[in-house]
Design a protein around this motif. Structure first.
Motif, PDB file in Angstrom:
ATOM      1  N   LEU A   1       2.804   8.490  42.138  1.00 58.13           N
ATOM      2  CA  LEU A   1       2.309   7.309  40.813  1.00 58.13           C
ATOM      3  C   LEU A   1       1.667   8.148  39.666  1.00 58.13           C
ATOM      4  O   LEU A   1       1.833   7.764  38.592  1.00 58.13           O
ATOM      5  CB  LEU A   1       1.503   6.299  41.620  1.00 58.13           C
ATOM      6  N   ARG A   2       0.846   9.107  40.166  1.00 55.99           N
ATOM      7  CA  ARG A   2       0.097  10.011  39.049  1.00 55.99           C
ATOM      8  C   ARG A   2       0.874  10.550  38.387  1.00 55.99           C
ATOM      9  O   ARG A   2       0.910  10.799  37.216  1.00 55.99           O
ATOM     10  CB  ARG A   2      -0.800  10.678  40.021  1.00 55.99           C
ATOM     11  N   TYR A   3       2.068  11.161  38.968  1.00 56.67           N
ATOM     12  CA  TYR A   3       2.916  11.876  38.170  1.00 56.67           C
ATOM     13  C   TYR A   3       3.732  11.080  37.090  1.00 56.67           C
ATOM     14  O   TYR A   3       3.885  11.410  36.003  1.00 56.67           O
ATOM     15  CB  TYR A   3       4.064  12.789  39.174  1.00 56.67           C
ATOM     16  N   MET A   4       4.257  10.122  37.699  1.00 54.34           N
ATOM     17  CA  MET A   4       4.967   9.266  36.623  1.00 54.34           C
ATOM     18  C   MET A   4       4.002   8.723  35.505  1.00 54.34           C
ATOM     19  O   MET A   4       4.340   8.292  34.427  1.00 54.34           O
ATOM     20  CB  MET A   4       5.432   8.083  37.499  1.00 54.34           C
ATOM     21  N   ASN A   5       2.731   8.479  35.693  1.00 55.38           N
ATOM     22  CA  ASN A   5       1.739   8.167  34.935  1.00 55.38           C
ATOM     23  C   ASN A   5       1.575   9.313  33.985  1.00 55.38           C
ATOM     24  O   ASN A   5       1.605   9.131  32.592  1.00 55.38           O
ATOM     25  CB  ASN A   5       0.307   7.864  35.452  1.00 55.38           C
ATOM     26  N   ARG A   6       1.450  10.649  34.236  1.00 53.34           N
ATOM     27  CA  ARG A   6       1.412  11.763  33.386  1.00 53.34           C
ATOM     28  C   ARG A   6       2.746  12.003  32.551  1.00 53.34           C
ATOM     29  O   ARG A   6       2.711  12.209  31.520  1.00 53.34           O
ATOM     30  CB  ARG A   6       0.965  13.025  34.332  1.00 53.34           C
ATOM     31  N   LEU A   7       3.893  11.726  33.249  1.00 49.98           N
ATOM     32  CA  LEU A   7       5.057  11.686  32.538  1.00 49.98           C
ATOM     33  C   LEU A   7       5.296  10.834  31.553  1.00 49.98           C
ATOM     34  O   LEU A   7       5.600  11.040  30.252  1.00 49.98           O
ATOM     35  CB  LEU A   7       6.299  11.610  33.583  1.00 49.98           C
ATOM     36  N   SER A   8       4.603   9.482  31.558  1.00 48.75           N
ATOM     37  CA  SER A   8       4.797   8.495  30.480  1.00 48.75           C
ATOM     38  C   SER A   8       3.919   9.021  29.423  1.00 48.75           C
ATOM     39  O   SER A   8       4.291   8.675  28.317  1.00 48.75           O
ATOM     40  CB  SER A   8       4.423   6.946  31.192  1.00 48.75           C
ATOM     41  N   ASP A   9       2.825   9.403  29.818  1.00 47.77           N
ATOM     42  CA  ASP A   9       1.838   9.777  28.635  1.00 47.77           C
ATOM     43  C   ASP A   9       2.582  11.182  27.926  1.00 47.77           C
ATOM     44  O   ASP A   9       2.418  10.950  26.790  1.00 47.77           O
ATOM     45  CB  ASP A   9       0.591  10.457  29.405  1.00 47.77           C
ATOM     46  N   PHE A  10       3.171  11.903  28.516  1.00 51.34           N
ATOM     47  CA  PHE A  10       3.998  13.036  27.838  1.00 51.34           C
ATOM     48  C   PHE A  10       4.941  12.503  26.885  1.00 51.34           C
ATOM     49  O   PHE A  10       5.180  12.914  25.827  1.00 51.34           O
ATOM     50  CB  PHE A  10       4.662  14.006  28.750  1.00 51.34           C
ATOM     51  N   PHE A  11       5.805  11.501  27.461  1.00 46.30           N
ATOM     52  CA  PHE A  11       6.769  10.934  26.520  1.00 46.30           C
ATOM     53  C   PHE A  11       6.029  10.072  25.193  1.00 46.30           C
ATOM     54  O   PHE A  11       6.917  10.139  24.313  1.00 46.30           O
ATOM     55  CB  PHE A  11       7.758   9.903  27.397  1.00 46.30           C
ATOM     56  N   PHE A  12       5.052   9.340  25.613  1.00 47.38           N
ATOM     57  CA  PHE A  12       4.306   8.839  24.417  1.00 47.38           C
ATOM     58  C   PHE A  12       4.015   9.861  23.270  1.00 47.38           C
ATOM     59  O   PHE A  12       4.277   9.611  22.219  1.00 47.38           O
ATOM     60  CB  PHE A  12       3.119   7.854  24.979  1.00 47.38           C
ATOM     61  N   VAL A  13       3.378  10.866  23.829  1.00 42.26           N
ATOM     62  CA  VAL A  13       3.066  11.981  22.864  1.00 42.26           C
ATOM     63  C   VAL A  13       4.121  12.588  22.216  1.00 42.26           C
ATOM     64  O   VAL A  13       4.142  12.764  20.886  1.00 42.26           O
ATOM     65  CB  VAL A  13       2.033  12.864  23.422  1.00 42.26           C
ATOM     66  N   ALA A  14       5.170  12.999  22.997  1.00 43.99           N
ATOM     67  CA  ALA A  14       6.113  13.442  22.526  1.00 43.99           C
ATOM     68  C   ALA A  14       7.077  12.819  21.530  1.00 43.99           C
ATOM     69  O   ALA A  14       7.391  13.006  20.254  1.00 43.99           O
ATOM     70  CB  ALA A  14       7.280  14.126  23.658  1.00 43.99           C
ATOM     71  N   SER A  15       7.048  11.543  21.621  1.00 44.40           N
ATOM     72  CA  SER A  15       7.933  10.323  20.932  1.00 44.40           C
ATOM     73  C   SER A  15       6.936  10.346  19.406  1.00 44.40           C
ATOM     74  O   SER A  15       7.643  10.466  18.393  1.00 44.40           O
ATOM     75  CB  SER A  15       7.948   9.114  21.380  1.00 44.40           C
ATOM     76  N   ARG A  16       5.717  10.317  19.514  1.00 45.53           N
ATOM     77  CA  ARG A  16       4.909  10.450  18.282  1.00 45.53           C
ATOM     78  C   ARG A  16       4.970  11.817  17.382  1.00 45.53           C
ATOM     79  O   ARG A  16       5.329  11.724  16.167  1.00 45.53           O
ATOM     80  CB  ARG A  16       3.587  10.116  18.631  1.00 45.53           C
ATOM     81  N   TRP A  17       5.326  12.660  18.252  1.00 40.85           N
ATOM     82  CA  TRP A  17       5.397  14.156  17.542  1.00 40.85           C
ATOM     83  C   TRP A  17       6.689  14.202  16.871  1.00 40.85           C
ATOM     84  O   TRP A  17       6.849  14.651  15.781  1.00 40.85           O
ATOM     85  CB  TRP A  17       5.292  15.251  18.408  1.00 40.85           C
ATOM     86  N   VAL A  18       7.863  13.752  17.501  1.00 40.25           N
ATOM     87  CA  VAL A  18       9.145  13.622  16.908  1.00 40.25           C
ATOM     88  C   VAL A  18       9.327  12.578  15.733  1.00 40.25           C
ATOM     89  O   VAL A  18       9.902  13.036  14.825  1.00 40.25           O
ATOM     90  CB  VAL A  18      10.036  13.165  17.886  1.00 40.25           C
ATOM     91  N   ASN A  19       8.249  11.608  15.858  1.00 41.46           N
ATOM     92  CA  ASN A  19       8.422  10.743  14.722  1.00 41.46           C
ATOM     93  C   ASN A  19       7.785  11.429  13.599  1.00 41.46           C
ATOM     94  O   ASN A  19       6.486  10.941  13.340  1.00 41.46           O
ATOM     95  CB  ASN A  19       7.873   9.431  15.139  1.00 41.46           C
TER      96      ASN A  19
END
Length: 49
Positions: free
Chosen positions: A16-34
């Protein structure tokens, strides 16, 4: 993972902690790509755009 838990399967805390951190990464990565976040509209709770 939610579906697994709903069916009575056990999901460990580390998973569960891994999935939470992974979702944080994707959120930040999507903002950077945008455009590196420069064109982002700042979200302010309780206000409309």
């Amino acid at each position: 993972m939610v579906a697994l838990r709903a069916e009575g399967e056990q999901v460990g805390g580390p998973a569960l902690r891994y999935m939470n951190r992974l979702s944080d990464f994707f959120f930040v990565a999507s903002r950077w790509v945008n455009d590196h976040g420069d064109a982002e509209v700042l979200w302010v709770p309780g206000q409309n755009r």
